[in-house]
Design a protein around this motif. Structure first.
Motif, PDB file in Angstrom:
ATOM      1  N   SER A  13     -10.526   8.259   2.538  1.00  0.00           N
ATOM      2  CA  SER A  13     -10.329   7.094   3.162  1.00  0.00           C
ATOM      3  C   SER A  13      -9.538   6.869   4.371  1.00  0.00           C
ATOM      4  O   SER A  13      -8.585   7.678   4.630  1.00  0.00           O
ATOM      5  N   ALA A  23       0.769  -1.242   0.038  1.00  0.00           N
ATOM      6  CA  ALA A  23       0.069   0.000   0.307  1.00  0.00           C
ATOM      7  C   ALA A  23       0.826   1.321   0.042  1.00  0.00           C
ATOM      8  O   ALA A  23       0.647   2.365  -0.579  1.00  0.00           O
ATOM      9  N   GLY A  70     -10.994   7.230  -1.807  1.00  0.00           N
ATOM     10  CA  GLY A  70     -10.198   8.199  -2.096  1.00  0.00           C
ATOM     11  C   GLY A  70      -9.448   9.062  -0.811  1.00  0.00           C
ATOM     12  O   GLY A  70      -9.093   8.406  -0.087  1.00  0.00           O
ATOM     13  N   LYS A  85      -4.722  13.712  -5.515  1.00  0.00           N
ATOM     14  CA  LYS A  85      -5.444  14.729  -4.905  1.00  0.00           C
ATOM     15  C   LYS A  85      -4.571  16.127  -4.881  1.00  0.00           C
ATOM     16  O   LYS A  85      -5.135  17.078  -5.074  1.00  0.00           O
ATOM     17  N   GLN A  86      -3.218  15.798  -4.850  1.00  0.00           N
ATOM     18  CA  GLN A  86      -2.242  17.015  -5.176  1.00  0.00           C
ATOM     19  C   GLN A  86      -2.523  17.375  -6.679  1.00  0.00           C
ATOM     20  O   GLN A  86      -2.761  18.682  -6.845  1.00  0.00           O
ATOM     21  N   CYS A  97      -3.288   2.783  -2.249  1.00  0.00           N
ATOM     22  CA  CYS A  97      -1.944   3.184  -2.469  1.00  0.00           C
ATOM     23  C   CYS A  97      -1.632   4.757  -2.014  1.00  0.00           C
ATOM     24  O   CYS A  97      -2.563   5.534  -2.666  1.00  0.00           O
ATOM     25  N   ILE A  98      -0.659   4.908  -1.509  1.00  0.00           N
ATOM     26  CA  ILE A  98      -0.515   6.449  -1.284  1.00  0.00           C
ATOM     27  C   ILE A  98      -0.435   7.381  -2.626  1.00  0.00           C
ATOM     28  O   ILE A  98      -1.026   8.456  -2.602  1.00  0.00           O
ATOM     29  N   PRO A  99       0.319   6.920  -3.540  1.00  0.00           N
ATOM     30  CA  PRO A  99       0.428   7.604  -4.709  1.00  0.00           C
ATOM     31  C   PRO A  99      -0.792   7.947  -5.358  1.00  0.00           C
ATOM     32  O   PRO A  99      -1.269   9.082  -5.828  1.00  0.00           O
ATOM     33  N   GLY A 107      -8.096   4.061  -2.088  1.00  0.00           N
ATOM     34  CA  GLY A 107      -7.358   4.948  -0.939  1.00  0.00           C
ATOM     35  C   GLY A 107      -6.497   3.885  -0.457  1.00  0.00           C
ATOM     36  O   GLY A 107      -5.719   4.392   0.428  1.00  0.00           O
ATOM     37  N   LEU A 146       4.238  13.120  -0.752  1.00  0.00           N
ATOM     38  CA  LEU A 146       3.106  13.359  -0.925  1.00  0.00           C
ATOM     39  C   LEU A 146       2.366  13.108   0.389  1.00  0.00           C
ATOM     40  O   LEU A 146       1.542  13.507   1.086  1.00  0.00           O
ATOM     41  N   ARG A 171      -3.966   7.832  -3.790  1.00  0.00           N
ATOM     42  CA  ARG A 171      -4.661   8.651  -2.930  1.00  0.00           C
ATOM     43  C   ARG A 171      -4.328   9.838  -2.886  1.00  0.00           C
ATOM     44  O   ARG A 171      -5.116  10.633  -2.920  1.00  0.00           O
ATOM     45  N   TRP A 172      -3.028  10.039  -2.346  1.00  0.00           N
ATOM     46  CA  TRP A 172      -2.841  11.614  -1.970  1.00  0.00           C
ATOM     47  C   TRP A 172      -2.096  12.398  -3.453  1.00  0.00           C
ATOM     48  O   TRP A 172      -2.181  13.277  -3.802  1.00  0.00           O
ATOM     49  N   GLY A 173      -1.652  11.390  -4.442  1.00  0.00           N
ATOM     50  CA  GLY A 173      -1.049  12.022  -5.568  1.00  0.00           C
ATOM     51  C   GLY A 173      -1.994  12.683  -6.560  1.00  0.00           C
ATOM     52  O   GLY A 173      -2.029  13.635  -6.999  1.00  0.00           O
TER      53      GLY A 173
END
Lengths: 896, 636
Positions: free
Chosen positions: A176, A46, A173, B485-486, B477-479, B475, A91, B481-483
């Motif tokens: 979460s 993850a 998204g 969004k950025q 994987c970080i890239p 939601g 990030l 989920r947040w990538g």
């Protein structure tokens, strides 16, 4: 298995099939950072920080989830890898609060460590903060989800280690996050506050509450949890002689990354202001603090006087199932060698003596026959008379893991609905006290249907023919009539149990605390032998309520058995100890715990020395116990607190806690585990073993020990069960009493199906209806039992600020139909009356009980429920019936 | 009931229908038809027939794909070619009943086209129309032609012939046939179907699963819905063939709960199959047994990803997991599982019936057969189309689609939904196949095709698709989920005039991290709309960032509405219409828009009479106008 060779950063390394790139890299000493990987959890890939480059395709692979393949060429540090990792860290940091300075995670934060390793300081992205946190009122866990990086370690720990299912992902998204059902606060969810999530969280998102020190501690000591008999390893962090935090021990075989709420948060009783800090002597009804010399001199002279004037058997000693092996060993030496009496017992008499007697007389080995790991590998697990998730959480986790993830079928036998019910393949609800009939009924099905393990029975057991004839009356119809369990279910359960290759039986107080405890244990042992589940795989798992209940017995804190279960009636054994101690030893059997009380009432016992035990609360019939103890000429109590029993003493000796001493505990499996000193003793308190040695000195019979090590040497020499176990080796891990092959046959745990005495012995046992079932005027059956948030009589857990804040008072669980019948509303204060006594408690509605049954928890000193019980003993084990009694209810007043 | 008997029954029903003296009226009552008003038309038809006392057979059919023509009806009178009427209203329906059904006048003025033998004066052949001429209907072969709730209609059209053939050959031979057809997965990834089958077939184990992925979720895509509503048996027959070939005895259809009609049609179809011995044990009296369950998805886009889909079927949260193990090795409940999408399954039944060679005869060398697309956006004739692979975008957009309305200029075509990209005019002559679109930075995907005209801001389009994927990211994987969004944040800044130098590079950096760093295809493709728009429309990004100008005049923060003093006649229409009361000026005064109050809704622009055309919309350029209303004709 064929090895797989890959090229890792230019070097050829070999691994085995199924390994991931990350596994192999770590094994090869190549560091790949990761935030979501933990060896205890299923990898999910993850966080993506562990990306590595496949040089042949140029693709980036998440190394934690990518299996190695022959010929792979992996670069863990390529520019592309570094760049991507940095972007990911940026990030995370862009959505992470800039509160590192005041974050309690401090230097332990894995995010901070990785960011600093990679030199990511300035983020260069917009800050997009995560949504706010949930306000919690529980005293254990603080969630600050603005620091959550959603590595899902908490979710996986909850699902995979403790199998509780309290939290999972919610939303999608950016929104979460990990959450409870409907995102309610933890205390309104299924959370048991085991702390596994807190221990595994890489950031400050999940933290302990009420931290007394917020920095990083320098002293971390691994020791053993002092509460139940599971024996989890805990790692205690210390600052300025104060324990500031507990975490699951990293190498704990039992705990496997998780403790329970007591292990994680209950240690704070150690620093309770109620700790005794100096010896106390009662003068004119009031305690006065005195020096150790004065106190010991007083105890020595009183004990001596009584021994000399009334004879050694007018003295009696209670050892402690919460003290170490070495302390119990020394105490029984004091009793036998110094005071000259076999009147010594320990509190495991109250709940596990039937196991010692029952298993000893059948399989010939006193205690659990296999390891927790073997339990988890079983195909069928029968749990009978044990609410595991409350009374033995680590065993509960293992059983739930087996049922949820390893395909084990759980056969649950319990009249109450428990946390395990939803995991059960079959759940039988026999009437209280009828388990024996049910177990015999299962055995009969197996015999009549020919499902027994014939080879095992023929070659390794005896008395089968006699025993099997005695089963005849236990037809499914008869069993149904007696237990209320449908005959078909008895047959199905028996078949499932018999047809499994590896089947295990787990039982607890629900078996041993009935009058028929020993007989039921024997019935269970018969069942295990009948199906060949003793010795090889599967096994019999006898739970222990206290951290060292088994060890106290192993060490001979028993009236009829010397250390290592050698009978006091055996002249050879007596001689061995007498020679070693250079003294004469009594060879007449001593008194068991409850018998001591009887003898005190009768005036035959005049002096008692009680170590780490609280009979006023733990024994039945409180008023009788008080009467007995106050009638003594002299009572000395050695404890950490001024317990209800200590208040009656003439002298109180302040004992150190588990955290303040060295020694060993033996858990319910028979695993010998090292207890390590974490802090200096509080005040003038001393470790129990030091007190005993000093007392012997004061009595003019000095024991020849200058260190604990010498005590251990003697134990290793005289207790065959502890020989060749690594007991003396400070580095030894995973020690089991009677485990090693080279140990003498008679003293080792069942090995490769060989019984210690050569054969396991089938013993016929018959069901007889018991008194505890409802009777005239007392229409309801009250069950008592452990609760997760407390332990024993509550002398420690009620002094844990966090545990007592969360679970402050006792209650009466009652089903709504019963409540309606007796005109009781939820929250009413109710008087619970038995023929012997009464207690009051607040009514709490539940749907887990069958009609006519009530439940009250042990462990609340202000609600001493054992006073409802009269004294009635299991005829063989002398264990008092403390599980169920007939009661009636009287409503006092509505609450508030 | 043996299959022969069913076929005989189907043929005799069909014959009875064909020889019936009654006229037949086919009306499209799929979700699209109903939305266009087919329900009212149907009611009108029934009441007109009753009033006129004529007997006619009404058959409700699925969508034939001509969305722009809905509600669409087809009337078949004995001995006549059938006649299609488009955009039928209840009033027109009653006219058609009285004029054609009763009086025999086919109303060439209202008719769209004819089908079948014979011609009618003044009415073209339907399939000669540009919209249909280059289409080849394989997956959609029966849509709009048969009653989807009547299995005999399907059987009479050759249905279950493919299954019958498959059951007669070895399982491996079925797989070989699929391999030879060159069919590639129509769900988006384009993996060769036969090869995928082979993996699952070769996986050890006796329990295997077949899954139909009907979790169609791309914005603007409706191929699967139309197919399931119009011809469910074509899909189910494909699943049966797959199950036989792979040795599976249980199958799932994972369909979104937002498709109630498709679910209803599937349920009816499954029941009829069971009644006909085409589902359950010993299908067609063979040793082959198969059962199908429907699993309704709760609408998470990510559940279209096969590992998330399986997790959802198992009752867990739909989140993708790493592969390997692939579903073919360890899928549903750890058993080998084969997942194909709706359209793929429909192609399978056609391939087995008519042969791999026939199928492979369509398309290009690497992309065989046909592909359905939902053609939407700024296009004259939006609809569901099926075309041979290799057709050019130009043919699709300008011939089938009829070009852009209002003679606006083509700006781009977005293919592949949120995972795809935007291609500019320079690609109009590129063939539509897997490789060509991938090379251009887009994908065929499941078949969404959105045409964009000059009024569309490409930065805003990228923002729109990214907003979708950002919200639909599971939601994990970080890239992703947040990538995302950025990236979305940056795009929102750009379209609102707050873009900064360096934003484009940052978008590219983040895009690459998201693409490389995500576990599943959702994250792996989420940046495509951004990357392709940067690649082909970088000047638009730069105009937004550096000039604070939206060339398409679409981004509200960057545009202004002005009254052109020279043209304004002071009629007051705009001031009355302005919802924000932002327009000042009395009659005969040149009106002035208060820029602080203007919400840029564009109402004034729309209502200003075209003879004046006094409202201008500008972006990034200065305008000189009076600050206060002045009399018309005066010099400001």
């Amino acid at each position: 298995m064929e090895a797989i060779t890959i090229t890792l950063d230019g070097v050829e390394v070999g691994g085995h099939p199924g390994m991931t790139i990350l596994d192999l890299a770590r094994e090869s000493g190549v560091d790949i950072p990761s935030l979501c990987h933990d060896p205890l959890l299923t990898p999910i890939g993850a966080c993506r920080i562990c990306l590595v480059e496949d040089e042949r395709s140029g693709r980036l692979l998440a190394s934690c989830v990518t299996p190695i393949e022959s010929g792979m060429v992996i670069n863990t540090q390529s520019p592309k890898v570094q760049e991507r990792r940095k972007t990911i860290i940026k990030l995370i940091l862009a959505s992470h609060p800039d509160t590192c300075l005041v974050c309690d995670k401090g230097n332990q934060c894995e995010l901070r460590k990785i960011a600093s390793d990679m030199g990511v300081g300035l983020v260069g992205l917009q800050k997009i903060p995560l949504k706010a946190t949930i306000e919690e009122v529980n005293p254990f866990i603080e969630r600050d989800l603005s620091k959550c990086i959603l590595c899902a370690k908490c979710i996986r720990a909850d699902h995979e280690i403790v199998v509780q299912g309290a939290i999972d992902y919610i939303e999608r998204g950016f929104a979460s996050k990990p959450a409870t059902l409907n995102d309610s606060p933890l205390e309104n969810s299924d959370c048991t506050f085991c702390g596994a999530c807190v221990a595994i969280c890489p950031t400050g998102a999940l933290m302990e509450k009420k931290l007394v020190y917020r920095g990083t501690t320098l002293t971390n000591v691994s020791t053993i949890c002092p509460f139940c008999g599971c024996g989890c390893s805990i790692n205690l962090e210390v600052k300025d002689n104060q324990i500031v935090r507990a975490r699951p021990g990293k190498e704990g075989v039992v705990s496997r990354g998780a403790l329970c709420v007591k292990g994680s948060y209950g240690y704070d009783f150690v620093h309770s202001p109620e700790r005794l800090t100096s010896p106390l002597v009662k003068v004119n009804g009031d305690f006065e603090a005195v020096s150790w010399d004065e106190a010991l001199a007083k105890v020595a002279s009183e004990l001596k006087r009584i021994k000399e004037t009334q004879g050694p058997n007018s003295l009696a000693l209670l050892g402690s199932s919460k003290c170490t092996n070495e302390e119990n060993y020394l105490l029984q030496r004091l009793a036998r060698g110094v005071l000259g009496t076999n009147n010594i017992d320990n509190a495991s008499r109250l709940y596990s003596a039937p196991s010692i007697v029952g298993l000893g007389s059948t399989v010939g080995f006193p205690g659990t026959t296999n390891s927790l790991n073997a339990l988890e590998q079983s195909e069928v697990i029968m749990v009978i008379g044990a609410n595991l998730t409350s009374s033995a959480p680590a065993v509960g986790y293992a059983v739930k893991r087996a049922a949820r993830y390893k395909g084990a079928k759980l056969l649950l036998i319990d009249p109450q609905q428990t946390n395990l019910s939803s995991f059960a393949h079959l759940w039988l609800r026999p009437g209280v006290g009828t388990d024996l009939a049910l177990v015999n009924g299962m055995a009969r099905v197996i015999v009549t249907e020919g499902l027994l393990d014939e080879e095992f029975v023929t070659r390794k057991t005896d008395n089968y023919e006699v025993w099997s004839k005695e089963l005849e009356k236990y037809t499914p119809g008869y069993v149904e009539e007696v237990t209320g369990v449908p005959g078909d279910d008895v047959v199905r359960t028996a078949r499932l149990f018999a047809e499994a290759n590896l089947a295990s039986i787990v039982y607890g107080d629900g078996i041993t605390q009935h009058l028929t405890g020993t007989d039921t244990v024997i019935a269970l042992a018969n069942l295990a032998m009948l199906t060949g589940n003793v010795g090889l795989g599967g096994g019999i798992f006898a739970l222990q309520r206290d951290c060292n209940g088994l060890g106290a017995c192993d060490m001979g804190a028993l009236p009829d058995l010397l250390p290592g279960y050698q009978s006091v009636g055996n002249p050879q054994a007596i001689k061995t100890f007498a020679d070693r101690w250079d003294t004469d030893l009594p060879s007449d059997g001593g008194l068991t715990a409850i018998e001591m009380i009887d003898h005190a009432i009768e005036g035959k016992v005049k002096g008692m020395y009680i170590v780490g035990e609280n009979p006023v609360l733990s024994f039945p019939n409180q008023s009788l116990i008080k009467e007995a103890l106050t009638s003594l000429d002299f009572l000395v109590v050695q404890d950490m607190f001024l317990t209800e029993t200590a208040k009656l003493a003439n002298v109180v000796l302040p004992a150190a806690s588990f955290a303040e001493k060295e020694g060993t505990f033996t858990n319910f499996e028979g695993r010998i585990q090292r207890v390590c000193k974490v802090i200096e003793p509080i005040g003038d308190s001393l470790p129990d073993w030091e007190i005993i040695v000093q007392l012997a000195n004061s009595m003019g019979n000095p024991m020849p020990y200058s260190s604990l090590q010498q005590v251990k040497e003697e134990i290793q020499e005289l207790v065959p069960l502890y020989q060749d176990t690594g007991y003396m080796d400070p580095e030894a891990k995973d020690m089991h009493r009677g485990e090693l092959e080279k140990a003498p046959l008679r003293s080792r745990r069942l090995y490769k199906g060989q019984f210690p005495s050569g054969f396991g012995r089938f013993s016929p046992v018959q069901y007889e209806p018991q008194e505890e079932t409802p009777k005239d005027g007392y229409p309801l059956t009250l069950l008592t039992g452990s609760v997760l948030y407390h332990s024993g009589t509550g002398s420690r857990s009620s002094r844990s600020p966090r545990l007592s804040e969360f679970s402050p008072e006792s209650y009466l669980e009652i089903g709504e139909p019963d409540a309606t019948q007796f005109g009781i509303s939820e929250g009413d204060e109710v008087r619970v009356v038995s023929p012997t006594g009464e207690v009051t408690a607040v009514a709490k509605f539940t749907d887990v009980l069958p009609e006519g049954m009530l439940f009250m928890p042990l462990s609340f000193p202000s609600t001493p429920i054992n006073q409802l019980f009269g004294i009635a003993l299991d005829p063989r084990a002398k264990t008092p019936a403390l599980k169920a009694c007939a009661v009636k209810l009287e409503r006092i007043q509505p609450r508030g | 009931m043996g299959f022969e008997k069913i076929r005989t029954e189907a043929m005799s029903q069909r014959k009875a229908m064909q020889t019936s003296p009654n006229a037949r009226v086919l009306i499209g009552t799929g979700t699209c038809g109903m939305a266009a008003g087919a329900g009212d038309v149907l009611e009108s038809l029934e009441s007109e027939l009753a009033k006129s006392n004529i007997e006619a057979d009404i058959i409700q059919v699925g969508c034939i794909g001509l969305c722009y023509a809905e509600p669409l009806i087809e009337i078949i009178k004995p001995g006549m070619p059938s006649v299609f009427y488009a955009n039928v209203t209840p009033e027109l329906m009653s006219e058609i009943v009285s004029d054609y059904l009763i009086a025999g006048n086919p109303r060439a003025d209202l008719a769209l086209g004819t089908r079948g033998e014979g011609t009618l004066d003044g009415i073209p052949q339907l399939f000669d129309l540009p919209v249909l001429k280059s289409q080849v209907r394989i997956a959609l072969r029966n849509c709009g032609n048969i009653d989807p709730e009547n299995i005999y209609h399907y059987v009479a059209s050759g249905g279950y012939e493919g299954l019958r053939k498959a059951l007669k050959i070895k399982r491996q031979e079925v797989i070989d046939e699929v391999k030879r057809s060159g069919l590639r997965g129509r769900g988006g990834a384009g993996f060769p179907t036969g090869v995928k089958w082979q993996f699952c077939h070769d996986s050890p184990g006796t329990t295997k699963y077949i899954v139909c992925n009907a979790d169609e979720g791309d914005p603007g895509a409706f191929m699967d819905r139309a197919l399931l509503e119009g011809d469910p048996h074509a899909v189910l027959e494909g699943m049966l063939i797959g199950a036989y070939a792979l040795g599976a005895s249980e199958g799932y259809i994972y369909i979104r709960a937002e498709y109630p009609l498709a679910i209803q049609r599937l349920k009816v179809a499954l029941k009829q199959m069971e009644e006909c011995g085409l589902l359950g044990d010993n299908i067609m009296d063979s040793a082959f047994s198969f059962h199908i369950k429907i699993k309704e998805g709760a609408g998470a886009f990510v559940c279209g990803e096969e590992t998330a889909l399986m997790a959802s079927i198992e009752g867990n949260r739909g989140m993708p997991r790493p592969r390997p193990p692939f579903p073919a090795q360890a899928g549903l409940w750890g058993k080998p599982t084969n997942i194909n999408n709706v359209e793929t399954w429909s192609n399978i039944s056609a391939i087995l019936r008519r042969g791999a060679d026939w199928y492979a005869g369509y398309g290009t060398e690497k992309s065989r057969g046909t592909k359905t697309f939902s053609l939407v956006g700024k296009i004259m004739r939006p609809g569901l189309i099926e075309v041979p692979m290799g057709i050019t975008l130009r043919e699709i957009i300008y011939e089938i689609g009829g070009g852009i309305p209002e003679e606006k200029a083509f700006r781009a075509v977005q293919t592949g939904g949120p995972s795809g990209g935007c291609l500019p005019a320079s690609f109009l002559d590129s063939p539509v196949d897997y490789e060509s679109l991938a090379e251009a930075g887009s994908i065929i995907g499941s078949g969404g095709m959105v045409v964009l005209d000059e009024d569309t801001c490409m930065v805003d389009i990228a923002r729109y698709f990214l907003a979708f994927t950002q919200a639909e990211s599971c939601g994990k994987c970080i890239p992703c989920r947040w990538g995302t969004k950025q990236m979305l944040d940056i795009l929102e800044d750009i379209v609102s005039g707050n873009g900064r130098e360096g934003d484009i590079d940052l978008l590219i950096e983040l895009s690459e991290a998201v693409k490389d760093g995500s576990l599943c295809a959702l994250g792996g493709t989420a940046p495509n709309p951004v990357l392709t728009t940067i690649r082909y429309f970088r000047d638009e990004y730069e105009a937004h960032i550096f000039e604070k100008r939206c060339p398409a005049l679409a981004c509200k923060s960057l545009i202004s509405y002005y009254v052109i003093p020279e043209k304004c006649e002071g009629c007051g229409i705009c001031a009355r219409a302005c919802p924000a009361e932002a327009i000042m000026g009395d009659k005969r005064m040149v009106h002035v828009i208060d820029q602080d109050r203007c919400t840029k809704c564009g109402t004034c622009f729309e209502v200003c009479p075209s003879k004046f055309s006094a409202i201008a919309v500008v972006s990034g350029e200065p305008v000189t106008v009076p600050l206060e209303p002045v009399p018309v004709g005066s010099k400001a």
